[in-house]
Each structure stands twice: as structure tokens, then as C-alpha cells.
Design an enzyme around this catalytic site. Structure first.
Site, short mmCIF file in Angstrom:
data_model
loop_
_atom_site.label_atom_id
_atom_site.label_comp_id
_atom_site.label_asym_id
_atom_site.label_seq_id
_atom_site.Cartn_x
_atom_site.Cartn_y
_atom_site.Cartn_z
N ARG A 19 0.82 -1.21 0.00
CA ARG A 19 0.00 0.00 0.00
C ARG A 19 0.86 1.26 0.00
O ARG A 19 2.01 1.25 0.45
CB ARG A 19 -1.00 0.00 1.14
CG ARG A 19 -0.42 -0.12 2.50
CD ARG A 19 -1.52 -0.29 3.53
NE ARG A 19 -1.06 -0.99 4.70
CZ ARG A 19 -1.87 -1.58 5.56
NH1 ARG A 19 -3.16 -1.56 5.39
NH2 ARG A 19 -1.37 -2.21 6.61
N GLU A 27 -3.22 5.82 4.11
CA GLU A 27 -2.79 4.83 3.10
C GLU A 27 -3.82 4.64 2.01
O GLU A 27 -5.03 4.73 2.27
CB GLU A 27 -2.57 3.48 3.78
CG GLU A 27 -1.50 3.51 4.83
CD GLU A 27 -1.51 2.31 5.75
OE1 GLU A 27 -0.42 1.87 6.14
OE2 GLU A 27 -2.60 1.81 6.09
N LYS A 74 -8.91 1.20 -1.32
CA LYS A 74 -9.40 1.71 -0.03
C LYS A 74 -8.51 2.85 0.41
O LYS A 74 -7.30 2.80 0.22
CB LYS A 74 -9.39 0.59 1.02
CG LYS A 74 -9.86 1.07 2.40
CD LYS A 74 -10.12 -0.09 3.35
CE LYS A 74 -8.87 -0.56 4.04
NZ LYS A 74 -9.16 -1.56 5.09
N THR A 78 -9.30 5.39 15.78
CA THR A 78 -7.93 5.13 15.32
C THR A 78 -7.92 4.87 13.81
O THR A 78 -7.06 5.35 13.09
CB THR A 78 -7.34 3.90 16.06
OG1 THR A 78 -7.26 4.20 17.45
CG2 THR A 78 -5.97 3.52 15.54
N ARG A 81 -13.98 -7.12 7.64
CA ARG A 81 -13.07 -7.89 6.75
C ARG A 81 -11.81 -8.31 7.48
O ARG A 81 -11.25 -9.37 7.22
CB ARG A 81 -12.81 -7.15 5.44
CG ARG A 81 -11.77 -6.00 5.47
CD ARG A 81 -10.32 -6.53 5.42
NE ARG A 81 -9.37 -5.60 4.91
CZ ARG A 81 -8.33 -5.11 5.60
NH1 ARG A 81 -8.14 -5.41 6.88
NH2 ARG A 81 -7.47 -4.32 5.00
N ALA A 114 -11.70 -0.87 19.22
CA ALA A 114 -12.74 -0.88 18.19
C ALA A 114 -12.86 -2.21 17.45
O ALA A 114 -13.96 -2.64 17.09
CB ALA A 114 -12.49 0.26 17.19
N ASP A 157 -6.97 -5.70 28.40
CA ASP A 157 -6.54 -4.41 27.84
C ASP A 157 -5.89 -3.63 28.98
O ASP A 157 -6.28 -3.77 30.15
CB ASP A 157 -7.76 -3.65 27.30
CG ASP A 157 -7.40 -2.47 26.40
OD1 ASP A 157 -7.75 -2.52 25.21
OD2 ASP A 157 -6.78 -1.49 26.88
N ASP A 183 1.09 -3.03 12.24
CA ASP A 183 0.73 -2.95 10.83
C ASP A 183 1.32 -1.72 10.17
O ASP A 183 0.77 -1.18 9.22
CB ASP A 183 -0.80 -2.97 10.65
CG ASP A 183 -1.49 -1.82 11.37
OD1 ASP A 183 -0.81 -1.07 12.09
OD2 ASP A 183 -2.70 -1.65 11.18
#
Ligand code: NAD
Length: 348
Positions: A53, A64, A77, A92, A120, A147, A169, A235
Site C-alpha cells: 500500500r 494509506e 481503499k 484510530t 473484513r 474498536a 486491555d 501494521d
């Protein structure tokens, strides 16, 4: 004033329509459906145009573009990742995306993708875990309860058959939110006060935290043999979740190596460290899990084909439905050479 012709109207799925569509189909059924579309597209992987990307990095985050095409349909996207946004009441990750007809270049779908990305990403995680995790996995640890977390958990329930989730968390209010949101899900939900406690007895460990740094969410001694790690949060360059020692004793599965080597956990390893492309496991070109003791790691960064598949799914599902607005996105003069005349006729 001339009205746009039907062929120039592009279906637009707003956030509101996407939420209605998800409720109409059912969230677990929709993630299962998207996972099927992703699997279909992964099985024809070699057909796609692929590129890492295109990222625009800043101190606070990243913006991105993620393009791909199967030769007939083109998709992209737009997505951001800004871990500090939540303190200002912002997400985020937000996103939108488009599909277009390669033959004419005309868009055929414009859609919100903040919700759809969560679906997804979770569908991909569960598709991969269904293949690589120990058979009969029933318990997962969900580390990072922001999220993405409920989506991740519900996809593992729907696709892998997970029955119990251990939540952790650093922010207890995030865990409480996640536990409440999952209280009617049919899952047994256990809030834990450390990552170690969450991992106790879990066959699948999902890390989905957000921090723009080389974080160590899992250390080597926390990871027992035979588990499947689903590492979602690392990521981006300089943003990882796992101690390198874990990577050295795992078999690592990735989406698209040229992108994952820049963005994934494996940015911490040598450029030639062996990894397996997950699509090759699906098509039988490579092996998946080969022993009970093996630690499998899905180093997920999110790849354009997954978004393409999710948009394809949405386009199929909205046909003949009320879950979109026709959008006047494309100028469509009666005479294609007379764009200027169209403008003049619209003079107030
Ligand atoms: P979010 O900000 O809503 O939630 C992140 C959560 O992680 C927060 O609740 C935070 O308190 C928690 N956290 C931070 N540090 C932690 C730690 N050390 N231990 C435990 N919890 C910790 O973010 P989100 O939208 O849920 O996304 C999570 C991550 O997943 C982000 O980094 C995002 O970029 C990434 N992501 C990846 C993909 C993919 O395809 N791989 C897709 C979407 C999002």
C-alpha cells in the site's frame, strides 16, 4: 437543470446503510460471507495486480491507499491509522473504498469502510485461524479490547467455533465495554487483569493493540507450544506487538510479503527470514500446521485484496435493496465530447 442518467449514478453505501445491511444479514453471517469471498479471491491470487500500500506517514499516524485489480474490476481503499485519535474522541482507523469497472473506468460502488474494515479484518483472521489453529480450538485470548475487538471475537466464534474469550486491555474500561458488548453473544466472556491470565488455556491468541512504537504485548515466555497467534495491531513501520524471540520459534504466515516485510511483525527480522504466503496454504502449494507443538503466527497487516473481496460482497448484497443512495458522482453529458455545453446548460 439536466438530471444525471442512471448509468452515471454510483451506488453509495453510507455508514448508516452499512449498519442496516449488517443488521439485516446478521453480523456473524456477514463475516462468514465476507470470509468466503476473501477465500475465493485468495484462491485466484496470482490473477491480481498487487502492490504494497501507498503510505503517507506523519508523527501521529499514517494515511494509506490500497489498490488492486483482478483485470475486470479495480478497487481501492483509503484508510488511516492514528493511535492517539481516541483521546480526542476520534477513531484510530477510518476508511472508505471504491470498486470500478476496468473496461470503462467508471466506478460501480463507493462505500464507507470503517465498519467494513472491522468486518473484513475479523473475517480474514478467522479464515486463517480456521486453517492454522489447533483443531477443535474453543478458547481465545483477545488482547487489546478497542474498536476491532468484538468483531475479531465474533468472527472466531462464527468461523472457528470459539466458545470462550479471555479479554485483556491496559485500559480496564475498554475491557468492560468489550465484555458488555459481547454479553448477549452466546460466548463465555472472562475479563482478565493481565495478558498472561488472558492467555492461560487459550489455543488462539489475538493481539489487537494500537501504539505507534515497537511495543511488546507478548514476551517469549508467555507463549506456550501449539498455539496460533493472530497478530493484528502491528501494521506499520515502527509499530509491532511481539518480542522477536516469538517470531524465531513460530512458523509465520503472511498476506503479501513485500508489504508485510515493511509493516508487519517481521520488520524485526532479516529480509530473507522464511515466511509462507497464506494463499499458498489455501491452494495446497504450501503446508499449514504440520504438528501439534508448532506455534503458528498470522502476521496480519491487512491487504488490498481483502478490501476488494469485502466490497464485492457488499455490491452483491445491495443489489435490489434499499441499503444505498444513488450518488451523482460522475459528469455525464448527453454528448460525451460536450462537457462544457453541459456546464453552460446548468447555468442558474
Ligand atoms: P483502538 O485504538 O480502538 O484499540 C486499541 C486498544 O489497545 C485500546 O483499547 C488500548 O487501550 C489497547 N492497548 C494499547 N496498548 C496495550 C497493551 N500494551 N496491552 C493491552 N492493550 C493495549 O484500535 P483498533 O481500531 O481496535 O485497532 C487496533 C490495532 O489494529 C491498530 O493498531 C490498527 O492499526 C490495527 N488494525 C489492523 C488491521 C489489519 O488488517 N491487520 C485492520 C484494522 C486495524
Amino acid at each position: 437543470m439536466t438530471q444525471p442518467s442512471d448509468k452515471a449514478l454510483v451506488p453509495f453505501v453510507s455508514v448508516n446503510h452499512m449498519m442496516q445491511l449488517i443488521h439485516h444479514i446478521g453480523i456473524e453471517a456477514m463475516m462468514t460471507g465476507i470470509a468466503d469471498y476473501i477465500e475465493q479471491d485468495f484462491r485466484r491470487w496470482e490473477l491480481f495486480d498487487k502492490t504494497p500500500r501507498v503510505a503517507n506517514h506523519s508523527r501521529e499516524g499514517v494515511i494509506e491507499l490500497m489498490p488492486t485489480s483482478d483485470g475486470e474490476v479495480y478497487g481501492f481503499k483509503y484508510v488511516n491509522g492514528h493511535p492517539k485519535n481516541t483521546k480526542d474522541g476520534l477513531q484510530t482507523v477510518t476508511a472508505f473504498g471504491l470498486l470500478a469497472d476496468v473496461a470503462t473506468g467508471y466506478p460501480v460502488l463507493l462505500s464507507e469502510m470503517t465498519m467494513l474494515t472491522a468486518l473484513r479484518t475479523a473475517a480474514t483472521s478467522a479464515l486463517v485461524a480456521g486453517v492454522l489453529a489447533p483443531k477443535g480450538s474453543k478458547t481465545m485470548a483477545m488482547i487489546g479490547n478497542g474498536a476491532q475487538s468484538e468483531f475479531q471475537t465474533l468472527a472466531m466464534k462464527a468461523i472457528v467455533g470459539i466458545e470462550t474469550v479471555h479479554l485483556y486491555d491496559v485500559d480496564p474500561s475498554a475491557t468492560q465495554k468489550c465484555a458488555e458488548n459481547l454479553s448477549e453473544s452466546g460466548l463465555s466472556v472472562i475479563a482478565c487483569d493481565s495478558a498472561e491470565a488472558a492467555m492461560e488455556g487459550a489455543q488462539i491468541i489475538t493481539t489487537c493493540t494500537a501504539d505507534k512504537q515497537y511495543a511488546t504485548i507478548l514476551t517469549d515466555n508467555m507463549v506456550g507450544s501449539g498455539v496460533h497467534i493472530n497478530a493484528i495491531g502491528g501494521d506499520c513501520p515502527g509499530k509491532t506487538e511481539l518480542a522477536p524471540a516469538i517470531l524465531h520459534r513460530s512458523d509465520i504466515f503472511v498476506e503479501y510479503p513485500p508489504q508485510t516485510r515493511i509493516e508487519g511483525e517481521i520488520q524485526q527480522l532479516a529480509d530473507d527470514h522464511p515466511v509462507t504466503e497464506f494463499w499458498q496454504v489455501l491452494t495446497g502449494k504450501a503446508q499449514g500446521r504440520t504438528s501439534e507443538a508448532q506455534v503458528t503466527l498470522f502476521d496480519s497487516v491487512g491487504f488490498a485484496i481483502e478490501d476488494f473481496s469485502a466490497l464485492r460482497y457488499v455490491l452483491d448484497k445491495i443489489e435490489g435493496s434499499a441499503f444505498y443512495h444513488p450518488l451523482d458522482l460522475l459528469a455525464d453529458p448527453d454528448d460525451p465530447l460536450d462537457l462544457f455545453g453541459m456546464l453552460m446548460r446548468a447555468e442558474p
